[in-house]
Design a protein around this motif. Structure first.
Motif, short mmCIF file in Angstrom:
data_model
loop_
_atom_site.label_atom_id
_atom_site.label_comp_id
_atom_site.label_asym_id
_atom_site.label_seq_id
_atom_site.Cartn_x
_atom_site.Cartn_y
_atom_site.Cartn_z
N ILE A 1 0.84 -1.20 0.00
CA ILE A 1 0.00 0.00 0.00
C ILE A 1 0.87 1.25 0.00
CG2 ILE A 1 -1.60 1.36 1.43
CD1 ILE A 1 -2.82 -1.38 2.28
N TRP A 2 1.88 1.26 0.84
CA TRP A 2 2.77 2.43 0.92
C TRP A 2 3.47 2.66 -0.42
CZ3 TRP A 2 8.11 3.05 0.46
CH2 TRP A 2 8.59 4.31 0.82
N ILE A 3 3.94 1.60 -1.04
CA ILE A 3 4.59 1.73 -2.36
C ILE A 3 3.60 2.28 -3.37
CG2 ILE A 3 5.58 0.44 -4.28
CD1 ILE A 3 6.87 -1.43 -2.21
N GLY A 4 2.36 1.78 -3.32
CA GLY A 4 1.35 2.26 -4.25
C GLY A 4 1.12 3.76 -4.14
N PHE A 5 1.04 4.26 -2.92
CA PHE A 5 0.86 5.70 -2.73
C PHE A 5 2.07 6.49 -3.22
CE2 PHE A 5 -2.65 4.72 0.24
CZ PHE A 5 -3.56 5.69 -0.15
N GLN A 6 3.27 5.95 -2.99
CA GLN A 6 4.47 6.66 -3.42
C GLN A 6 4.55 6.74 -4.95
OE1 GLN A 6 6.37 8.27 -1.10
NE2 GLN A 6 4.69 7.47 0.15
N VAL A 7 4.23 5.63 -5.62
CA VAL A 7 4.25 5.62 -7.09
C VAL A 7 3.19 6.58 -7.63
CG1 VAL A 7 3.85 4.21 -9.14
CG2 VAL A 7 5.20 3.29 -7.24
N GLY A 8 1.99 6.56 -7.02
CA GLY A 8 0.95 7.47 -7.45
C GLY A 8 1.35 8.92 -7.26
N LYS A 9 2.03 9.20 -6.17
CA LYS A 9 2.48 10.56 -5.90
C LYS A 9 3.48 11.02 -6.95
CE LYS A 9 4.69 13.33 -2.28
NZ LYS A 9 5.26 13.29 -0.91
#
Length: 426
Positions: free
Chosen positions: A308-316
């Motif tokens: 989840i954390w990686i997903g938010f970072q990539v989206g950012k």
């Protein structure tokens, strides 16, 4: 106030630290890891119920903070000097956000739509009168903006709007209804998309305007959500007069103006500022939740948390790339739709993860730390699949413009809107 030619990033960071130390309280380490979702620029009013009086107080505090930032030369870091900006880079903008995150500051969510969507459209398509009247005031926090696009019969099919604007000398008279308008209850101005020529095909008979939300002909009615909040509204226009110098773009060229707003909206939402950012997806806070409920050693939950954390970072990062592209004067591209899709995917994944961690604790308010407060978030998350363009529309854009897949059956772009409307109602 130094300009881009005089300010190195190191000098700028020193300037920001001085400003923050003089105007805000630094967060303590314990405050940075406790469970508080919805902070700072990434706050999401959509998920929570707020008393109107409390909302007014919060807005007043937010306006004071924006004014202090702007007066110190930190209110529009990348903007043109002509309207109070610094003309610095996105790196400077990110540096400011990183440093401010270490201080207690008011919720800036009130300005997300105005500064993320409406102001960039005014800058791109507005007259000199509109730019002079609104850009500085919006970035200083003196005025709050909202977006008036969707209607009861025109959501995903935005070009089907029926709110009319009729020319009357050097003014336009607007009548009709909008719906799902976030922040209309405290907005000072709005960007409204109207039909100005029903004899034109529906995409070609639209015009956009800046409208005064305090005009006597504007009525705002809150819509209660299942979260308990009422951040969305119905807005009714009854013979609202707007001067022609408040028109955005050319007459009947409103679709191009609307696309500018929508692309900025998707960039804003996809980068986190319109949906959920560092506050709700902080790995420190979510990790604290696991430890608090004795699940820190659960390998499945730990693995999902990191994903989840990686997903938010990539989206950012995807949103940042899109925003940088716009700031550089390039046309917005389909990466914004990718960012919007990524955000809703990440929000859904986080909601499911939290539900597994908390279990029944999320369904009743027992007063236990970090439990029932998540109910509003979980209930509000499905709405993000609709705002800024539905997931289905976003997938169509990505499929056609990124993957090169065949287009869906085309719309009728030659028949007058009046004829299309009659067909739909027959």
């Amino acid at each position: 106030m130094s300009t881009s030619g005089e300010s190195t990033l190191e000098d700028f960071e020193a300037e920001v630290r001085t400003f923050l130390a003089a105007h805000a309280r630094e967060k303590r380490a314990a405050e940075e890891t406790k469970f508080v979702w919805g902070e700072g620029e990434d706050a999401v009013a959509i998920f929570e119920e707020i008393d109107p009086e409390e909302e007014r107080r919060n807005l007043a505090e937010a306006k004071r903070w924006r004014a202090a930032r702007f007066d110190a030369g930190l209110g529009w870091i990348t903007g043109p000097e002509q309207y109070g900006g610094r003309e610095l880079t996105q790196a400077h903008e990110r540096a400011y956000a990183r440093l401010e995150a270490g201080y207690e500051t008011p919720n800036m969510g009130f300005f997300g739509i105005g500064l993320g969507m409406v102001a960039p459209t005014i800058l791109a398509h507005g007259t000199d009168v509109a730019k002079d009247a609104y850009l500085r005031a919006m970035h200083r926090g003196d005025l709050v903006g909202c977006q008036l696009f969707s209607e009861p019969g025109a959501g995903s099919d935005l070009a089907g709007v029926e709110t009319r604007a009729v020319s009357d000398g050097d003014e336009w008279v607007i009548s009709g209804q909008k719906v799902w308008t976030s922040g209309a209850q405290y907005a000072d101005l709005g960007e409204v998309l109207c039909r100005t020529d029903p004899e034109q095909p529906k995409h070609r008979g639209l015009t956009a305007f800046v409208v005064d939300m305090h005009d006597p002909g504007v009525e705002v009615r809150p819509l209660r959500q299942m979260t308990g909040g009422a951040s969305f509204n119905e807005v009714f226009f009854e013979d609202v007069r707007v001067p022609d110098d408040h028109r955005l773009g050319d007459v009947n060229d409103g679709w191009r103006v609307a696309l500018t707003t929508l692309m900025n909206e998707r960039a804003s939402i996809g980068s986190g500022s319109g949906g959920a950012g560092a506050g709700v997806s902080s790995i420190d806070r979510l990790g604290a939740m696991l430890r608090h409920f004795g699940k820190a050693d659960d390998p499945v939950l730990r693995d999902e948390l990191v994903r989840i954390w990686i997903g938010f970072q990539v989206g950012k990062l995807t949103g940042q790339r899109a925003t940088d592209k716009i700031k550089a004067g390039q046309l917005p591209g389909p990466e914004m739709s990718i960012g919007k899709l990524a955000l809703t995917h990440n929000l859904t994944a986080l909601s499911e993860w939290v539900s597994r961690v908390l279990g029944p604790r999320v369904t009743a308010d027992t007063g236990e730390w970090g439990t029932y407060a998540w109910a509003e978030y979980i209930l509000g998350t499905p709405g993000m699949r609709l705002g800024g363009g539905t997931d289905e529309v976003m997938r169509n854009i990505v499929g056609e413009r990124v993957l090169g897949l065949s287009k869906e059956p085309g719309i009728d772009t030659t028949s007058p809107f009046r004829e299309l409307k009659a067909r739909a109602r027959s």
